[in-house]
Motif scaffolding. Structure first.
Motif, mmCIF file in Angstrom:
data_model
loop_
_atom_site.group_PDB
_atom_site.id
_atom_site.type_symbol
_atom_site.label_atom_id
_atom_site.label_comp_id
_atom_site.label_asym_id
_atom_site.label_seq_id
_atom_site.Cartn_x
_atom_site.Cartn_y
_atom_site.Cartn_z
ATOM 1 N N THR A 302 0.808 -1.214 0.000
ATOM 2 C CA THR A 302 0.000 0.000 0.000
ATOM 3 C C THR A 302 0.841 1.263 0.000
ATOM 4 O OG1 THR A 302 -1.666 -1.256 1.230
ATOM 5 C CG2 THR A 302 -1.906 1.132 1.202
ATOM 6 N N GLY A 303 1.989 1.236 0.632
ATOM 7 C CA GLY A 303 2.798 2.437 0.748
ATOM 8 C C GLY A 303 3.803 2.639 -0.369
ATOM 9 N N ALA A 304 3.873 1.711 -1.326
ATOM 10 C CA ALA A 304 4.886 1.788 -2.387
ATOM 11 C C ALA A 304 4.290 2.394 -3.647
ATOM 12 C CB ALA A 304 5.432 0.397 -2.691
ATOM 13 N N THR A 349 0.134 6.728 7.232
ATOM 14 C CA THR A 349 -0.637 5.584 7.718
ATOM 15 C C THR A 349 -1.957 5.401 6.977
ATOM 16 O OG1 THR A 349 -1.709 6.930 9.421
ATOM 17 C CG2 THR A 349 0.318 5.778 10.037
ATOM 18 N N SER A 350 -2.477 6.464 6.387
ATOM 19 C CA SER A 350 -3.782 6.388 5.733
ATOM 20 C C SER A 350 -3.745 5.444 4.535
ATOM 21 C CB SER A 350 -4.214 7.781 5.258
ATOM 22 O OG SER A 350 -5.317 7.693 4.389
ATOM 23 N N LEU A 351 -4.721 4.551 4.453
ATOM 24 C CA LEU A 351 -4.803 3.653 3.306
ATOM 25 C C LEU A 351 -5.299 4.391 2.072
ATOM 26 C CD1 LEU A 351 -6.322 0.450 4.967
ATOM 27 C CD2 LEU A 351 -3.922 1.060 4.641
ATOM 28 N N THR A 352 -6.246 5.298 2.246
ATOM 29 C CA THR A 352 -6.819 5.987 1.083
ATOM 30 C C THR A 352 -5.857 7.009 0.489
ATOM 31 O OG1 THR A 352 -7.879 7.587 2.564
ATOM 32 C CG2 THR A 352 -9.172 5.670 1.900
ATOM 33 N N LYS A 353 -4.967 7.573 1.328
ATOM 34 C CA LYS A 353 -4.026 8.567 0.817
ATOM 35 C C LYS A 353 -2.685 7.959 0.395
ATOM 36 C CE LYS A 353 -5.895 12.548 3.308
ATOM 37 N NZ LYS A 353 -5.600 13.679 4.220
ATOM 38 N N ALA A 354 -2.520 6.674 0.627
ATOM 39 C CA ALA A 354 -1.288 5.996 0.233
ATOM 40 C C ALA A 354 -1.233 5.880 -1.289
ATOM 41 C CB ALA A 354 -1.234 4.611 0.869
ATOM 42 N N PRO A 355 -0.047 5.662 -1.864
ATOM 43 C CA PRO A 355 0.058 5.532 -3.331
ATOM 44 C C PRO A 355 -0.910 4.508 -3.916
ATOM 45 C CG PRO A 355 2.244 5.716 -2.368
ATOM 46 C CD PRO A 355 1.290 5.622 -1.217
ATOM 47 N N LEU A 356 -1.028 3.354 -3.283
ATOM 48 C CA LEU A 356 -1.917 2.325 -3.822
ATOM 49 C C LEU A 356 -3.383 2.714 -3.669
ATOM 50 C CD1 LEU A 356 -2.023 -0.448 -5.159
ATOM 51 C CD2 LEU A 356 -1.943 -1.492 -2.888
ATOM 52 N N GLY A 357 -3.704 3.521 -2.635
ATOM 53 C CA GLY A 357 -5.079 3.914 -2.394
ATOM 54 C C GLY A 357 -5.663 4.794 -3.470
ATOM 55 N N ILE A 373 -3.381 -7.941 4.118
ATOM 56 C CA ILE A 373 -2.348 -7.344 4.954
ATOM 57 C C ILE A 373 -1.801 -6.134 4.198
ATOM 58 C CG2 ILE A 373 -0.656 -9.055 4.107
ATOM 59 C CD1 ILE A 373 -0.628 -7.115 7.487
ATOM 60 N N HIS A 374 -2.003 -4.950 4.768
ATOM 61 C CA HIS A 374 -1.527 -3.699 4.169
ATOM 62 C C HIS A 374 -0.170 -3.339 4.756
ATOM 63 C CE1 HIS A 374 -5.293 -2.492 2.148
ATOM 64 N NE2 HIS A 374 -5.908 -3.059 3.157
ATOM 65 N N TYR A 375 0.780 -3.075 3.869
ATOM 66 C CA TYR A 375 2.088 -2.578 4.281
ATOM 67 C C TYR A 375 2.161 -1.104 3.904
ATOM 68 C CZ TYR A 375 3.668 -7.368 5.129
ATOM 69 O OH TYR A 375 3.816 -8.651 5.619
ATOM 70 N N THR A 376 1.960 -0.221 4.894
ATOM 71 C CA THR A 376 2.077 1.207 4.648
ATOM 72 C C THR A 376 3.501 1.645 4.986
ATOM 73 O OG1 THR A 376 1.486 1.995 6.871
ATOM 74 C CG2 THR A 376 -0.338 1.417 5.381
ATOM 75 N N ARG A 377 3.763 2.917 4.843
ATOM 76 C CA ARG A 377 5.106 3.424 5.126
ATOM 77 C C ARG A 377 5.422 3.406 6.619
ATOM 78 N NH1 ARG A 377 4.861 9.128 2.633
ATOM 79 N NH2 ARG A 377 6.824 9.343 3.801
ATOM 80 N N ALA A 378 4.384 3.350 7.469
ATOM 81 C CA ALA A 378 4.621 3.451 8.904
ATOM 82 C C ALA A 378 4.285 2.190 9.677
ATOM 83 C CB ALA A 378 3.817 4.621 9.487
ATOM 84 N N ARG A 379 3.341 1.366 9.171
ATOM 85 C CA ARG A 379 2.903 0.225 9.958
ATOM 86 C C ARG A 379 2.145 -0.767 9.080
ATOM 87 N NH1 ARG A 379 -1.669 3.535 13.429
ATOM 88 N NH2 ARG A 379 -3.056 4.017 11.704
ATOM 89 N N MET A 380 1.947 -1.958 9.622
ATOM 90 C CA MET A 380 1.101 -2.964 8.979
ATOM 91 C C MET A 380 -0.335 -2.777 9.478
ATOM 92 S SD MET A 380 3.395 -6.438 9.218
ATOM 93 C CE MET A 380 3.275 -6.483 11.014
ATOM 94 N N ILE A 381 -1.289 -3.039 8.596
ATOM 95 C CA ILE A 381 -2.702 -3.004 8.971
ATOM 96 C C ILE A 381 -3.360 -4.277 8.460
ATOM 97 C CG2 ILE A 381 -4.923 -1.844 8.647
ATOM 98 C CD1 ILE A 381 -3.406 0.784 8.416
#
Length: 731
Positions: A302-304, A349-357, A373-381
């Motif tokens: 999600t964060g990439a 941390t936001s899923l909707t504002k992340a690159p993939l979102g 399993i979401h891998y964001t820039r700050a944490r897993m969700i």
């Protein structure tokens, strides 16, 4: 030596945080800036006041801090892992065990309410008495998402879900029958990742059509960097092996996650679809909904922003951790502390504002996946249909995939009762309307996301729509759920229920047909096979006209029919040919018994209220009260144009699909669809703006065909009085 806590911070106890009045931290919140210079916890709170943690906030926080932080008391409240079950409870309620994950800092507002100004993370060390007693259940963020601790956390989430969450085996296509196991039929091609120890290179595997096994699916951004793809020239080589070193970082991390979860197979679109074979792309894109729905888990990078980002994104230096005395069951625990820090900034941390979102394809990927399993820039969700949990247990907003499947189930059950002619439950009509309203909201989200190819607009959501139509028993056509050849009303012979069902059918179709652009949209040539009444014919964000949800239908019926075969799309359209099943023919919408009236472009004025500087109260002269009650005026924003007649009297408003007023040479028509009421009084007609089509409907030269050009309201009660009703054919 670490600085000591100030007197106010040193007095904090967990019990005091959970009392009905919280812990009075400072009598004057304005002193926090001075106290921050000498106290590490005050400094953390001060930093948090300058941090943007609210998704709705789009302005700089400094003026807000100056506004809200006056000579008012600052109070701290403990935050449990779950909020109180009664959402109307205004004050935090004490529970045992405390199960704390955070601390909220409040200051009173002039209205008498409290406002969160800072959200702090609270955690205890693993194995501590605070954790064992469930007094503190917050977790610290890990330094590495690819660490052993991270995999242990992921495996725990996954095992708990597989063993205990029956709801997560429920599919959109089989709403009443949860899947009995975790083994699904494998896709056409998958990546065989080899044994868990990585002793064998991955390879592209083409299973027997009847083969079944658990597999993972990857959700990722392609980005602008080159990634490895399967093509006709290298597919045989990939079947022998796909070197791990040749994979992008995102693909490598996904392979590692798949292996650690004990799965053998991984589906990646760029490797499992032959990218230079249009026929293969069409076949496999139609299966993508089922691929994500059947996957044991979806791995979301999600964060990439591209393949170089990976899942295990290097994390920035965390906020300082401040130790507080540990109290369990009202008594201090000697030699033990609990720790306070700030949650990460919302923008990482936001899923909707992340690159993939922001990618349109993820709408169906995330919606259909049973667990992700979401891998964001700050944490897993972790997100499944039964649970939503961040790595540090920070609160995460409920996701679309959790509520839509529940609403689809309610829609199906309510529809069944209505069709059977049984006495309807009080919520039946509401359940059918709510599902369509939430589908419309999802469509709005989908259309606001990015697509590389305009030709993918109808394709990138077809997998989700196909699974939903199987589950709810409706037919999906060009963005519209409808009743197919046999209507609900025709399914019952009881007159009163049949009449009620017919009205419900019209209501649900009106809700989907009366959409309008939120931004400037286009109708690219690669979407010319999509009918003009369908949002799938446009590129750009759209929304739906809210008052229609409760308005009174003024047409006898709304029917969806296949129409004449259109010309094939241009050869330049990637992936799409005239044989693609869901766009191979134009579809007609027939408004039975509608009133259509010409509106002269030269005799009427069209002006933007924002450009003309109209007073806010003047907007009521052009838009219904119903429009304001549902926030419609705010949604349409500067797209709305006010209409005046030759005498400058207000007529209503319109949002033209392509933004511009039609040229004077083009005849413009207005079709009345429904009527709004407030307090049993007329509140405007909901209308479609139409242009005459070059062809005729059904080959009958006596029946005029129209194309849609806009949506709006007419506020003059007698405007359609002199018009005879007719069947209106929309291409």
């Amino acid at each position: 030596m670490e600085p000591e806590l100030c007197f106010d911070c040193a007095g904090i106890t967990l019990d005091a945080l959970c009392g009905p009045d919280g812990y009075r931290h400072l009598q004057n919140a304005q002193t926090i800036s001075a106290s921050a210079a000498r106290c590490p916890l005050c400094d953390l709170i001060w930093k948090g006041m300058n941090q943007n943690r609210t998704e709705s906030s789009t302005v700089d926080r400094a003026p807000r801090i100056a506004e809200f932080v006056g000579p008012k008391p600052l109070t701290l409240f403990g935050v449990p892992i779950q909020p109180p079950s009664d959402s109307d409870v205004a004050e935090p309620q004490r529970v045992d065990p405390l199960m704390l994950i955070g601390i909220d800092a409040h200051i009173p507002l002039p209205s008498g309410d409290d406002r969160d100004i800072v959200n702090l993370s609270l955690f205890a060390k693993h194995g501590s008495k605070a954790e064992a007693s469930q007094t503190v259940l917050g977790r610290p963020l890990l330094q590495d998402a690819g660490s052993e601790e991270a995999f242990n956390l992921l495996q725990g989430w996954h095992q708990t879900c597989v063993a205990n969450h029956s709801e997560c085996r429920r599919l959109f296509s089989t709403l009443d029958m949860p899947a009995s196991d975790e083994v699904s039929r494998l896709p056409t091609r998958v990546l065989d990742v080899g044994p868990p120890d990585g002793s064998a290179e991955p390879r592209l595997y083409i299973p027997d059509p009847s083969s079944s096994a658990g597999y993972a699916a990857l959700s990722h951004c392609w980005g602008k960097t080159q990634i490895l793809t399967t093509r006709r020239g290298n597919i045989n080589h990939h079947r022998e092996h796909v070197p791990f070193s040749a994979l992008s970082r995102t693909f490598q991390d996904a392979v590692i996650v798949t292996r650690r979860l004990g799965l053998r197979y991984l589906w990646i679109d760029s490797l499992c679809i032959v990218q230079d074979d249009a026929a293969d792309w069409q076949r496999e894109s139609m299966k993508m909904g089922r691929i994500y729905q059947d996957a044991a888990i979806t791995i979301a990078a999600t964060g990439a922003k591209d393949g170089t980002g990976g899942c295990f994104i290097p994390r920035s230096t965390p906020w300082p951790q401040v130790a507080l005395p540990c109290w369990v069951n009202g008594s201090p625990v000697l030699g033990e502390s609990v720790y306070v820090t700030l949650f990460p900034d919302e923008d990482v941390t936001s899923l909707t504002k992340a690159p993939l979102g922001g990618r349109a394809w993820i709408t169906q990927e995330w919606m259909l996946s049973r667990r992700t399993i979401h891998y964001t820039r700050a944490r897993m969700i972790w997100a499944c249909r039964s649970a939503l949990e961040a790595e540090d247990r920070d609160a995460v907003a409920q996701m679309d995939e959790q509520w839509l499947i529940k609403m689809a189930g309610s829609f199906k059950a309510a529809k069944g009762r209505l069709v059977q002619g049984a006495a309807p439950e009080s919520s039946d009509l509401e359940d059918t309307v709510d599902f369509i309203a939430n589908w419309n909201a999802l469509v709005s989200t989908y259309t606001s996301r990015d697509l590389t190819f305009a030709s993918d607009k109808p394709v990138a959501i077809i997998g989700l729509a196909s699974e939903i139509q199987r589950g709810i028993g409706e037919t999906y056509t060009a963005g519209l759920f409808h009743h197919g050849a046999e209507s609900w009303a025709a399914a019952t012979t009881t007159p009163e229920p049949a009449s009620r069902l017919a009205t419900t059918e019209i209501q649900l179709l009106m809700m989907q047909l009366l959409w309008f652009p939120k931004v400037t949209v286009t109708r690219p040539s690669v979407l010319q096979d999509q009918p003009s009444w369908a949002w799938t014919s446009t590129m750009g964000a759209i929304w739906f006209h809210g008052p229609v949800q409760t308005s009174k239908p003024l047409v006898d019926s709304i029917r969806v029919h296949p129409g004449p075969s259109p010309a094939p799309p241009p050869e330049t359209a990637p992936h799409i040919t005239s044989t693609t099943p869901y766009i191979a023919a134009s579809w007609l919408v027939v408004l039975g018994g509608a009133k259509v009236k010409p509106l002269g472009v030269t005799s009427h004025g069209f002006s933007s209220p924002y450009q003309s500087g109209a007073a806010f109260v003047d907007l009521f002269r052009f838009q219904s009260r119903s429009m304001y009650l549902v926030g419609g005026a705010a949604v349409s924003s500067q797209r709305v144009l006010h209409i005046t007649d030759a005498d400058a009297n207000p007529v209503g408003w319109v949002v033209f699909d392509l933004g511009a007023v039609p040229p004077p040479a083009q005849a413009l028509y207005v079709a009345r669809v429904s009527e709004n009421e407030i307090a049993d009084r007329f509140d405007g007609f909901n209308v479609m703006f139409l242009a005459e089509s070059a062809g005729s409907a059904d080959g009958d030269s006596d029946r005029r065909g129209f194309t849609r050009v806009g949506v709006g309201e007419i506020l003059m009660a007698g405007w359609f009085d002199s018009v005879e009703a007719e069947d209106v054919f929309l291409f």
